[in-house]
Design a protein around this motif. Structure first.
Motif, PDB file in Angstrom:
ATOM      1  N   VAL A  54       0.858  -1.195   0.000  1.00 30.01           N
ATOM      2  CA  VAL A  54       0.000   0.000   0.000  1.00 30.01           C
ATOM      3  C   VAL A  54       0.891   1.242   0.000  1.00 30.01           C
ATOM      4  CG1 VAL A  54      -1.728   1.333   1.258  1.00 30.01           C
ATOM      5  CG2 VAL A  54      -1.843  -1.167   1.258  1.00 30.01           C
ATOM      6  N   LEU A  55       0.756   2.044  -1.048  1.00 31.33           N
ATOM      7  CA  LEU A  55       1.508   3.296  -1.165  1.00 31.33           C
ATOM      8  C   LEU A  55       0.535   4.459  -1.014  1.00 31.33           C
ATOM      9  CD1 LEU A  55       3.964   5.047  -1.822  1.00 31.33           C
ATOM     10  CD2 LEU A  55       3.469   4.655  -4.252  1.00 31.33           C
ATOM     11  N   VAL A  56       0.755   5.256   0.009  1.00 33.28           N
ATOM     12  CA  VAL A  56      -0.074   6.437   0.259  1.00 33.28           C
ATOM     13  C   VAL A  56       0.619   7.642  -0.376  1.00 33.28           C
ATOM     14  CG1 VAL A  56      -1.076   7.934   2.032  1.00 33.28           C
ATOM     15  CG2 VAL A  56      -1.002   5.453   2.383  1.00 33.28           C
ATOM     16  N   LEU A  57      -0.147   8.396  -1.155  1.00 32.23           N
ATOM     17  CA  LEU A  57       0.390   9.547  -1.885  1.00 32.23           C
ATOM     18  C   LEU A  57      -0.330  10.829  -1.494  1.00 32.23           C
ATOM     19  CD1 LEU A  57       0.381   7.978  -5.465  1.00 32.23           C
ATOM     20  CD2 LEU A  57       2.382   8.323  -4.003  1.00 32.23           C
ATOM     21  N   GLY A  62       3.062  21.392  -5.531  1.00 31.94           N
ATOM     22  CA  GLY A  62       3.466  20.895  -6.838  1.00 31.94           C
ATOM     23  C   GLY A  62       4.355  19.665  -6.808  1.00 31.94           C
ATOM     24  N   VAL A  63       4.560  19.095  -5.617  1.00 30.96           N
ATOM     25  CA  VAL A  63       5.394  17.897  -5.484  1.00 30.96           C
ATOM     26  C   VAL A  63       4.522  16.736  -5.036  1.00 30.96           C
ATOM     27  CG1 VAL A  63       7.342  16.855  -4.247  1.00 30.96           C
ATOM     28  CG2 VAL A  63       7.430  19.265  -4.899  1.00 30.96           C
ATOM     29  N   VAL A  64       4.593  15.628  -5.776  1.00 35.85           N
ATOM     30  CA  VAL A  64       3.886  14.414  -5.379  1.00 35.85           C
ATOM     31  C   VAL A  64       4.800  13.665  -4.418  1.00 35.85           C
ATOM     32  CG1 VAL A  64       2.858  12.259  -6.158  1.00 35.85           C
ATOM     33  CG2 VAL A  64       2.659  14.314  -7.574  1.00 35.85           C
ATOM     34  N   ARG A  65       4.241  13.305  -3.249  1.00 34.10           N
ATOM     35  CA  ARG A  65       5.040  12.625  -2.227  1.00 34.10           C
ATOM     36  C   ARG A  65       4.514  11.227  -1.954  1.00 34.10           C
ATOM     37  NH1 ARG A  65       5.331  16.041   3.036  1.00 34.10           N
ATOM     38  NH2 ARG A  65       3.120  15.551   2.933  1.00 34.10           N
ATOM     39  N   ALA A  66       5.461  10.323  -1.699  1.00 38.95           N
ATOM     40  CA  ALA A  66       5.157   8.950  -1.299  1.00 38.95           C
ATOM     41  C   ALA A  66       5.417   8.834   0.198  1.00 38.95           C
ATOM     42  CB  ALA A  66       6.054   7.973  -2.060  1.00 38.95           C
ATOM     43  N   HIS A  67       4.443   8.351   0.938  1.00 38.94           N
ATOM     44  CA  HIS A  67       4.573   8.244   2.385  1.00 38.94           C
ATOM     45  C   HIS A  67       5.126   6.883   2.792  1.00 38.94           C
ATOM     46  CE1 HIS A  67       2.588  11.990   3.664  1.00 38.94           C
ATOM     47  NE2 HIS A  67       2.101  11.908   2.442  1.00 38.94           N
TER      48      HIS A  67
END
Length: 169
Positions: A54-57, A62-67
């Motif tokens: 499970v990847l939470v985004l 303007g920046v896409v982050r992966a938690h």
């Protein structure tokens, strides 16, 4: 993790992710397509786990982050070997507490759609035909209209800002 993320209004993908050079690389694919095995192979080469399964985004400024998720992976029993503390085995999966994992969000550098029907070898190719709809196909669909709108908007931003690739293995 999935339920908590969705209850808090976050968007998630059915994906594993690893850290490469301070950024996250997402590995997206069907169940049992080898996402965790590919991630484990990258961990064996010294990279750190961002998440497994499970990847939470999110997107801010303007920046896409992966938690970061828990530092635990589930791998096919008797298959991929990796270092870490073996927590146990459930059916045909081995649960491992990994040695190297990130603890904070990272910028998302790429989304790789895993294709396991390729001939021997590993090939990374651009996916100019891939769109936010391909991401939506790998996202949990819990929640109402507001959650669906958030997913659609976020995945549109991901498709606009982050390279979508095909990883043929």
């Amino acid at each position: 993790l999935l339920c908590v993320a969705l209850l808090r209004g976050r968007c998630a993908l059915h994906a594993a992710a690893v850290e490469l050079f301070g950024r996250a690389i997402a590995l997206v694919g069907r169940s049992a397509s080898g996402k965790s095995s590919v991630a484990a192979a990258l961990l064996a080469r010294g990279h750190a786990l961002v998440c497994d399964d499970v990847l939470v985004l999110d997107a801010t400024g303007g920046v896409v982050r992966a938690h970061a998720g828990p530092p635990v992976m589930n791998l096919p029993a008797g298959g991929t070997r990796m270092t870490g503390f073996r927590l146990g085995r459930v059916h045909d999966e081995e649960w491992v507490l990994v040695d190297r994992a990130v603890t904070a969000p990272l910028p998302l550098a790429a989304v790789c759609f895993l294709e396991r029907d390729a001939p021997a070898g590993l090939t990374l190719v651009p996916g100019p035909e891939l769109t936010s709809l391909h991401l939506l196909a790998h996202a949990p669909t819990l929640g109402g209209r507001a959650a669906a709108t958030r997913r659609f908007e976020l995945f549109g931003e991901v498709a606009e800002r982050v390279p979508l690739m095909r990883l043929r293995a």
